[in-house]
Design an enzyme around this catalytic site. Structure first.
Site, PDB file in Angstrom:
ATOM      1  N   LYS A 238      17.361  30.152   1.927  1.00  0.00           N
ATOM      2  CA  LYS A 238      16.741  30.637   0.268  1.00  0.00           C
ATOM      3  C   LYS A 238      15.642  30.165   0.920  1.00  0.00           C
ATOM      4  O   LYS A 238      14.720  29.818   1.902  1.00  0.00           O
ATOM      5  CB  LYS A 238      16.777  29.470  -0.526  1.00  0.00           C
TER       6      LYS A 238
ATOM      7  N   ASP B 194      10.655  27.645   1.251  1.00  0.00           N
ATOM      8  CA  ASP B 194      11.970  28.482   1.024  1.00  0.00           C
ATOM      9  C   ASP B 194      12.610  28.384  -1.102  1.00  0.00           C
ATOM     10  O   ASP B 194      13.172  28.744  -0.922  1.00  0.00           O
ATOM     11  CB  ASP B 194      13.032  27.586   1.611  1.00  0.00           C
ATOM     12  N   ARG B 195      11.715  27.266  -1.581  1.00  0.00           N
ATOM     13  CA  ARG B 195      12.071  27.336  -2.507  1.00  0.00           C
ATOM     14  C   ARG B 195      10.677  28.215  -3.885  1.00  0.00           C
ATOM     15  O   ARG B 195       9.237  28.719  -3.405  1.00  0.00           O
ATOM     16  CB  ARG B 195      12.046  26.070  -3.800  1.00  0.00           C
TER      17      ARG B 195
ATOM     18  N   SER C 206      10.804  19.499   3.196  1.00  0.00           N
ATOM     19  CA  SER C 206      10.749  20.664   1.771  1.00  0.00           C
ATOM     20  C   SER C 206       9.552  20.013   0.868  1.00  0.00           C
ATOM     21  O   SER C 206       8.152  20.169   1.430  1.00  0.00           O
ATOM     22  CB  SER C 206      11.970  20.503   1.738  1.00  0.00           C
ATOM     23  N   HIS C 207      10.132  19.801  -0.036  1.00  0.00           N
ATOM     24  CA  HIS C 207       9.128  19.760  -1.407  1.00  0.00           C
ATOM     25  C   HIS C 207       8.152  18.538  -1.349  1.00  0.00           C
ATOM     26  O   HIS C 207       8.007  18.039  -2.229  1.00  0.00           O
ATOM     27  CB  HIS C 207       9.733  20.340  -2.851  1.00  0.00           C
TER      28      HIS C 207
ATOM     29  N   ASP D  55       8.129  23.289   2.488  1.00  0.00           N
ATOM     30  CA  ASP D  55       8.534  24.550   3.556  1.00  0.00           C
ATOM     31  C   ASP D  55       8.342  26.580   3.396  1.00  0.00           C
ATOM     32  O   ASP D  55       9.327  27.047   3.889  1.00  0.00           O
ATOM     33  CB  ASP D  55       9.536  23.875   4.556  1.00  0.00           C
TER      34      ASP D  55
ATOM     35  N   ASP E 187       7.905  26.271  -1.941  1.00  0.00           N
ATOM     36  CA  ASP E 187       7.732  24.631  -1.651  1.00  0.00           C
ATOM     37  C   ASP E 187       6.776  24.444  -0.582  1.00  0.00           C
ATOM     38  O   ASP E 187       6.076  26.217   0.113  1.00  0.00           O
ATOM     39  CB  ASP E 187       8.649  24.102  -2.095  1.00  0.00           C
TER      40      ASP E 187
END
Length: 651
Positions: free
Chosen positions: A468, A371-372, A192-193, A369, A367
């Site tokens: 998300k 999703d944010r 992710s982030h 991937d 971010d």
């Protein structure tokens, strides 16, 4: 069959696509056991699975390939459990060097296959891709070989192993193969982030057939399997597939055909977005000389979509894109869309110390991937908690997907501010407060009980998928701006992001909000801190006495608990989801250990002050929150427990 490189077992060959042949099964004398039509297991030593070679460049983009002359065998590899392979809220995250240990990734993948129902593995279609961080391409090859050995029918891979997490969810739910098959799940390769690179983080999580993260019942079973695993299956002699080339590569194994289908990363996702938003209205907004736009991909997977979406489809200038070339190390940066790490965008939007040019009207970031998301106006930051509330309040009027009305429901994670609660009450919508982790929203969505949802950790989404979705959130905001300005594009001044937020506060009140993150603290010290906070809840009178000694003006705590959630759909119970102190004036302090780090522990402190008086909603957030921040830090004794005099990040 074209083999690039050595075809020895220690260095698997790379298959380069070429047109499909009609012949599907022939023998290959150079490969042992290839004539056997039966399942062939070779009990092997515990030596590490071969590391895939760097992939060759594509020769014929769009070609369909075959390796039907190749009949691969299945090897049973001995292994031993590794400690600590427990999936967190978003899967298993560790340093790359941990994943590179012999059998480490394979243990987790086999434990996942073993945890799934047989019909979701044998003959199934699975997706394998991620945010493109370091080790992803190696991992794709390893997982493909293991999928083949476990009887999976086909693997779908985004070109260059790139698929955003929301795109994976969309592909599971929407994509159909030529023979009518749909994916039963996906291995998503992302942390992710978190930073990427040879010494940074890697991660893997499994998503189910609904497109959402595996529920706790499955992740618990995966973890249990990792503690007892003794062997895994892998097709060691299966050549690597050139995943830089779009096309299908076909093999034959003991259980029949096996395909690796490499496809364009953006097409399916953009097609879905066009069914949700009015692209024409957004194009008109972006074409207005009074409107300017900026998007920062932070060198994450969002770059695989940004030019196609914002430039080619919506007409934005290519100069409006920042850091939209995906990189394995995210350009050496931290791909977390917040005011600390998205520094270039923050400066561009007039919020940095070095800003010296006229900022765009609208800015956003995603971010690693994708999703944010972070949403910014000109010299104006929109908190994630406000963002989801504003999207929910304006969705029906602004977004065609919601034109017939929301499904009666809004939902937020427990640490997220109560801004969405107020909107839900005003619109007479049912409302759910869930633990952190998108899988909890997924259950509600599958039951038709949730339309719009969000987390304070820069995650926003809806029931179009089960993750998300950072780019969806950007398009939602552009849709709201387009709607608010539909009769004003030729006027003197456009309705701005700041105008929309200020009007929202005037209507619903303002939830002043901040989050303090203490990253990579000693895990035992973090547990002791949390245990002490729970212990103090036994006497609220003592709690209030301590708080008054710190800040006499702060309201009394009226209730305190350790958040526990009972899922209204399946009845499952999730305990120990965060520690809450709720004040009489609607303010809150929440303390939580995060599961997204790769080492140590991350303590998050969420601080929220509600202000209903519209004459007081324009205060600086730092001023409004100062008394509660003082209480949170001194009351929790975080400096004493962690030795930290300041948080790692403030958002």
């Amino acid at each position: 069959m074209i083999l690039l490189g050595s075809s020895s077992p220690s260095t698997p060959a790379i298959i380069a696509p070429r047109p499909r042949r009609l012949r599907h099964r022939t023998t290959t004398p150079s490969l042992p056991h290839s004539r056997s039509p039966h399942r062939h297991l070779v009990l092997a030593s515990s030596s590490p699975a071969p590391t895939p070679r760097p992939l060759a460049r594509a020769h014929r983009p769009g070609a369909v390939a075959t390796a039907a002359e190749m009949v691969f065998s299945v090897t049973k590899k001995e292994t031993k459990p590794y400690e600590g392979q427990k999936p967190g809220t978003s899967g298993l995250r560790k340093k790359v060097t941990v994943f590179q240990q012999p059998h480490y990734l394979a243990n987790f993948v086999q434990s996942t296959f073993n945890a799934l129902p047989a019909d979701q593995v044998k003959g199934a279609t699975i997706v394998v891709s991620g945010d493109g961080r370091y080790f992803s391409k190696d991992a794709v090859q390893i997982i493909a070989k293991m999928a083949a050995a476990n009887g999976v029918r086909r693997v779908w891979v985004g070109q260059d192993s790139l698929l955003s997490t929301p795109a994976v969810s969309a592909i599971i739910r929407e994509r159909i193969s030529a023979d009518g098959a749909k994916a039963t799940g996906a291995f998503i390769l992302t942390a992710s982030h978190n930073p990427g690179g040879p010494t940074e983080d890697f991660g893997i999580k499994y998503n189910m057939g609904n497109g959402g993260p595996a529920p706790e019942s499955v992740t618990d079973k995966i973890f249990s399997n990792t503690k007892t695993i003794t062997e895994y299956l892998i097709a060691e002699d299966l050549p690597n597939v050139d995943i830089s080339v779009i096309g299908v590569t076909s093999f034959t194994g003991p259980e029949g055909p096996f395909d690796v289908d490499v496809f364009d990363s953006a097409t399916d996702y953009i097609k879905l977005m066009k069914t949700i938003f009015d692209f024409e209205s957004i194009k008109k907004l972006l074409a207005s000389p009074k409107f300017s736009f900026c998007f920062d991909g932070l060198h994450g997977v969002a770059g695989a979509y940004a030019k196609r979406m914002f430039v080619d489809e919506l007409g934005a200038s290519e100069s409006s894109l920042l850091n939209c070339v995906p990189k394995e190390d995210f350009g050496g940066g931290h791909p977390d869309p917040n005011l600390t790490y998205a520094k270039e965008l923050v400066d561009r939007m007039g919020l940095g110390k070095t800003s010296n040019v006229e900022p765009p009207e609208f800015g956003a970031a995603a971010d690693g991937d994708a999703d944010r998301n972070m949403v910014l106006g000109k010299r104006f930051f929109v908190t994630p908690s406000d963002s989801v509330a504003i999207i929910a309040a304006n969705a029906v009027q602004s977004i065609p997907y919601f034109a017939s009305g929301l499904k009666g429901v809004a939902s937020r994670s427990m640490p997220t501010s109560a801004a969405l609660d107020v909107v839900a009450k005003n619109l007479n919508l049912k409302f759910f407060e869930v633990p952190t982790g998108w899988k909890f929203f997924g259950n509600l969505m599958d039951a038709g009980m949730c339309s719009v949802c969000g987390e304070e950790s820069f995650g926003t989404g809806s029931d179009h998928i089960r993750e998300k979705d950072g780019i969806w959130a950007v398009l939602a905001w552009l849709s709201i701006l387009a709607y608010k300005n539909k009769d004003n594009l030729g006027g003197d001044k456009l309705v701005t992001v700041e105008d929309i937020v200020l009007q929202h506060w005037a209507t619903y009140g303002r939830h002043y909000y901040t989050r303090y993150d203490y990253e990579n603290v000693d895990a035992e010290a973090a547990k002791e801190l949390m245990a002490n906070l729970v212990k103090m809840q036994s006497s609220l009178s003592d709690v209030n006495k301590s708080i008054k000694e710190i800040q006499p003006t702060v309201a009394d705590v009226v209730s305190a608990d350790e958040f526990e959630y009972k899922d209204p759909v399946d009845g499952s119970v999730s305990k120990h989801q965060g520690i809450r102190y709720l004040f009489g004036d609607g303010s809150r302090l929440v303390f939580r250990l995060s599961g997204t780090g790769s080492v140590g522990a991350t303590i998050r402190i969420y601080i929220e002050q509600y202000e209903k008086d519209s004459s007081k909603t324009g205060r600086a957030s730092s001023d409004a929150l100062s008394p509660l921040v003082d209480v949170a830090l001194k009351f929790s004794k975080i400096k004493e427990y962690t030795g930290r005099s300041a948080p790692t990040v403030i958002t």
